[in-house]
Design an enzyme around this catalytic site. Structure first.
Site, short mmCIF file in Angstrom:
data_model
loop_
_atom_site.label_atom_id
_atom_site.label_comp_id
_atom_site.label_asym_id
_atom_site.label_seq_id
_atom_site.Cartn_x
_atom_site.Cartn_y
_atom_site.Cartn_z
N ARG A 186 -8.92 1.26 5.02
CA ARG A 186 -7.77 2.07 4.90
C ARG A 186 -8.09 3.09 3.50
NH1 ARG A 186 -2.30 -0.92 5.82
NH2 ARG A 186 -1.84 1.17 6.13
N PRO A 187 -8.87 3.85 3.35
CA PRO A 187 -9.09 4.82 2.30
C PRO A 187 -7.98 5.77 2.04
CG PRO A 187 -10.50 5.51 4.03
CD PRO A 187 -9.80 4.15 4.33
N ILE A 188 -7.82 6.47 0.92
CA ILE A 188 -6.99 7.45 0.61
C ILE A 188 -7.53 8.88 0.32
CG2 ILE A 188 -4.87 6.12 -0.03
CD1 ILE A 188 -5.62 6.88 -2.91
N ASP A 189 -8.88 8.87 0.76
CA ASP A 189 -9.62 9.95 0.57
C ASP A 189 -8.80 11.34 0.97
OD1 ASP A 189 -10.29 9.02 3.05
OD2 ASP A 189 -11.79 10.42 3.12
N LEU A 190 -8.26 11.39 2.28
CA LEU A 190 -7.76 12.45 2.89
C LEU A 190 -6.50 12.86 2.07
CD1 LEU A 190 -8.10 11.56 6.40
CD2 LEU A 190 -9.74 12.98 5.31
N ARG A 208 7.85 -8.77 4.89
CA ARG A 208 7.66 -7.28 4.31
C ARG A 208 8.33 -6.25 5.19
NH1 ARG A 208 2.00 -5.74 3.78
NH2 ARG A 208 3.11 -3.87 3.36
N ILE A 241 -7.23 2.79 15.81
CA ILE A 241 -6.93 3.58 14.50
C ILE A 241 -7.44 2.72 13.31
CG2 ILE A 241 -4.77 3.81 13.32
CD1 ILE A 241 -4.64 5.61 15.79
N ARG A 272 0.81 -1.20 0.02
CA ARG A 272 0.15 0.16 -0.09
C ARG A 272 0.87 1.12 0.03
NH1 ARG A 272 -5.05 -0.03 1.65
NH2 ARG A 272 -4.88 2.14 2.09
C1 EPZ Z 1 0.86 4.17 8.27
O1 EPZ Z 1 -0.09 3.71 7.60
C2 EPZ Z 1 1.89 3.01 8.41
N1 EPZ Z 1 2.32 2.49 7.36
C3 EPZ Z 1 1.31 1.90 9.12
O2 EPZ Z 1 2.08 0.80 9.31
C4 EPZ Z 1 0.55 2.16 10.35
O3 EPZ Z 1 -0.25 1.34 11.25
C5 EPZ Z 1 -0.42 3.37 10.32
O4 EPZ Z 1 0.44 4.44 9.81
C6 EPZ Z 1 -0.71 4.01 11.66
O5 EPZ Z 1 0.06 4.56 12.51
C7 EPZ Z 1 3.47 3.38 6.64
O6 EPZ Z 1 4.05 4.12 7.48
C8 EPZ Z 1 3.92 2.85 5.24
P1 EPZ Z 1 -2.97 6.38 8.41
P2 EPZ Z 1 -1.35 4.80 6.97
O7 EPZ Z 1 -3.44 6.94 6.93
O8 EPZ Z 1 -0.76 5.97 6.68
C9 EPZ Z 1 -7.77 6.52 8.13
C10 EPZ Z 1 2.86 -1.42 9.38
O9 EPZ Z 1 2.48 -2.73 9.98
N2 EPZ Z 1 -7.74 7.26 6.85
O10 EPZ Z 1 -2.26 7.02 9.23
O11 EPZ Z 1 -1.82 4.04 5.83
C11 EPZ Z 1 -7.18 5.07 8.08
O12 EPZ Z 1 -8.14 4.19 7.61
C12 EPZ Z 1 1.81 -0.64 8.79
O13 EPZ Z 1 4.04 -1.14 9.10
C13 EPZ Z 1 -8.78 7.66 6.16
O14 EPZ Z 1 -9.76 7.43 6.68
O15 EPZ Z 1 -2.09 5.00 8.29
C14 EPZ Z 1 -6.87 4.88 9.59
O16 EPZ Z 1 -8.04 4.30 10.08
C15 EPZ Z 1 0.51 -1.09 8.85
N3 EPZ Z 1 -8.51 8.12 5.25
C16 EPZ Z 1 -6.41 6.19 10.13
O17 EPZ Z 1 -7.03 6.89 9.00
C17 EPZ Z 1 -7.23 8.51 4.37
O18 EPZ Z 1 -7.15 9.24 3.49
C18 EPZ Z 1 -5.06 6.11 10.23
O19 EPZ Z 1 -4.30 5.66 9.00
C19 EPZ Z 1 -6.25 7.95 5.23
C20 EPZ Z 1 -6.28 7.46 6.58
#
Ligand code: EPZ
Length: 427
Positions: free
Chosen positions: A124-128, A403, A333, A95
């Site tokens: 895990r959307p990327i809308d933000l 990974r 989270i 991802r």
């Molecule tokens: C990062 O993922 C890490 N990955 C993850 O590590 C980690 O678990 C996570 O941050 C939380 O600390 C990397 O750094 C590569 P988020 P990321 O966006 O950035 C929601 C591991 O095991 N959200 O901070 O994808 C989301 O669904 C991995 O090494 C939206 O709703 O996480 C979640 O509930 C797994 N819309 C929350 O925010 C968005 O556009 C936090 O996710 C983006 C996120």
């Protein structure tokens, strides 16, 4: 698919060296897309996600050179980018490929990145990420499973005021990278404060970016017209360190962790101390850990940094199975990050999960079983469970652990664990 076979019940003792942080290395590699000059990164862990990111950058025509291992140096030069696309084959395996979106938009004003889709731990959307780039002038459409983003011809992204509705780590990193080359100033509020974000800001500053507020929830970026090359060593992996901090007490052992960053582990160190784990900081980058005797249950809630990391939740659950009393673990989270609980139950743990809460009642002896790893940190927790269990544990789908953990079986064997990789035909 490889498996791990672990003969449990061995006391771990010795010194382990902590690798560089995968989640700092991945954005640092993506940041190399922001300049035509070479970016040399040090302390890069040799794990599968790094290889995947290397392939992705090479697909875009960047030169990617891996140094001798370990710890590995990697030099990336994206002199020209011929294909600003992150294809589905690579994104579906990692991802974090989404981290190329921000730098491609900053440098070229165009990117086509496959939508990552959900994964084992949540939607895990990327809308933000996308909303923020739109505020900076990007026009975005999603079509055929891809995000296509561009700025109108002859224009650059422009600085903007971004207030994240929710804290997002890679979202903050994407916008931070895009903003370094945008026209004017970008203000990011409610930014992620994870050390990996601050480390990325450090690298970008070395490359000539103008960033204030690294490590805080407000980032101010003044866009510049170009960035140059830099050399940067990524921070130590706080989650790998946290995993080994649990391995010592559950096996009644004593470990020294070298090359770690205790200042990034405060919430974990406090929680483990509450449970009864003895941890001593012996130097700026060195911790000694052992069980302080009886372990006592303690509740934990995952939070964004500086709170207790969701990436340590599964490993903490194993510790809770060995502690006396009921530990309530609340995951805030991700919506589906308890897949490891049912595998631990099969090994004899007493865990009940309801929604975002798991109640672990301990101590329970664990017995070696055949289990399946569902994601990276879940696999790490099953390795820990295998170390503490009576008899033999066979963990399937260890590609998840490959990974993100560098040579975990070699590191654990060196401190007394009986763990071997059972190689199976590649699938
Ligand atoms: C990062 O993922 C890490 N990955 C993850 O590590 C980690 O678990 C996570 O941050 C939380 O600390 C990397 O750094 C590569 P988020 P990321 O966006 O950035 C929601 C591991 O095991 N959200 O901070 O994808 C989301 O669904 C991995 O090494 C939206 O709703 O996480 C979640 O509930 C797994 N819309 C929350 O925010 C968005 O556009 C936090 O996710 C983006 C996120």
């Amino acid at each position: 698919m490889d498996k791990f076979r672990i003969e449990g019940g061995r006391r771990l003792e010795g010194t382990l060296r902590i690798s560089g942080a995968k989640n700092a290395a991945l954005p640092a590699m993506a940041a190399a897309l922001l300049t035509s000059k070479p970016v040399c990164l040090r302390n890069i862990p040799r794990v599968r996600d790094i290889i995947t990111m290397g392939k992705l950058l090479a697909h875009m025509d960047a030169r990617v050179e891996l140094g001798a291992m370990p710890p590995t140096d990697i030099t990336i030069q994206a002199e020209k980018i011929s294909d600003a696309e992150a294809p589905y084959e690579l994104v579906r395996t990692m991802r974090a490929s989404i981290l190329t979106l921000g730098p491609l938009m900053g440098r070229l004003g165009y990117a086509r990145v496959s939508l990552p889709g959900g994964c084992a731990i949540g939607a895990r959307p990327i809308d933000l990420h996308l909303k923020a780039l739109e505020r900076m002038g990007a026009q975005i459409i999603t079509t055929h499973g891809y995000v296509e983003a561009r700025v109108p011809a002859d224009k650059r992204l422009r600085g903007g005021h971004i207030v994240f509705e929710k804290i997002t780590v890679t979202g903050t990193e994407n916008v931070l990278m895009a903003a370094t080359l945008a026209e004017g100033e970008t203000l990011i509020e409610n930014a992620a404060r994870e050390p990996e974000v601050a480390d990325l800001a450090d690298l970008l500053i070395k490359m000539g970016a103008q960033i204030e507020g690294a490590g805080t929830s407000t980032l101010r970026i003044r866009g510049v017209s170009s960035l140059h090359g830099a050399t940067h060593a990524v921070i130590p992996d706080r989650i790998e360190a946290g995993t080994f901090l649990v391995a010592a007490p559950i096996t009644g052992g004593e470990l020294v962790l070298e090359g770690c960053a205790p200042q990034h582990l405060t919430a974990v160190l406090w929680k483990l101390a509450e449970v009864g784990v003895e941890i001593r900081q012996e130097a700026a980058d060195r911790l000694r850990v052992r069980s302080g005797g009886k372990l006592a249950a303690a509740d934990v809630t995952t939070e964004e940094y500086p709170g207790f990391a969701t990436d340590m939740q599964a490993q903490y659950m194993v510790l809770a199975t060995q502690a006396t009393g009921a530990s309530v673990i609340t995951e805030t989270i991700f919506e589906n990050r308890f897949m490891h609980a049912s595998e631990m139950d099969r090994m004899g743990a007493n865990i009940s999960v309801e929604g975002r809460q798991a109640v672990v009642r301990g101590p329970t002896p664990l017995s070696g079983s055949e289990v399946i790893a569902s994601d990276l940190r879940a696999s790490a927790s099953l390795v820990l469970a295998g170390l503490v269990a009576n008899g033999s544990t066979l963990i399937d789908r260890v590609y998840h652990i490959d990974r993100g953990y560098e040579r975990i079986e070699e590191k654990l064997s060196a401190v007394g664990a009986l763990i071997e990789r059972v190689r199976q035909g590649r699938s």
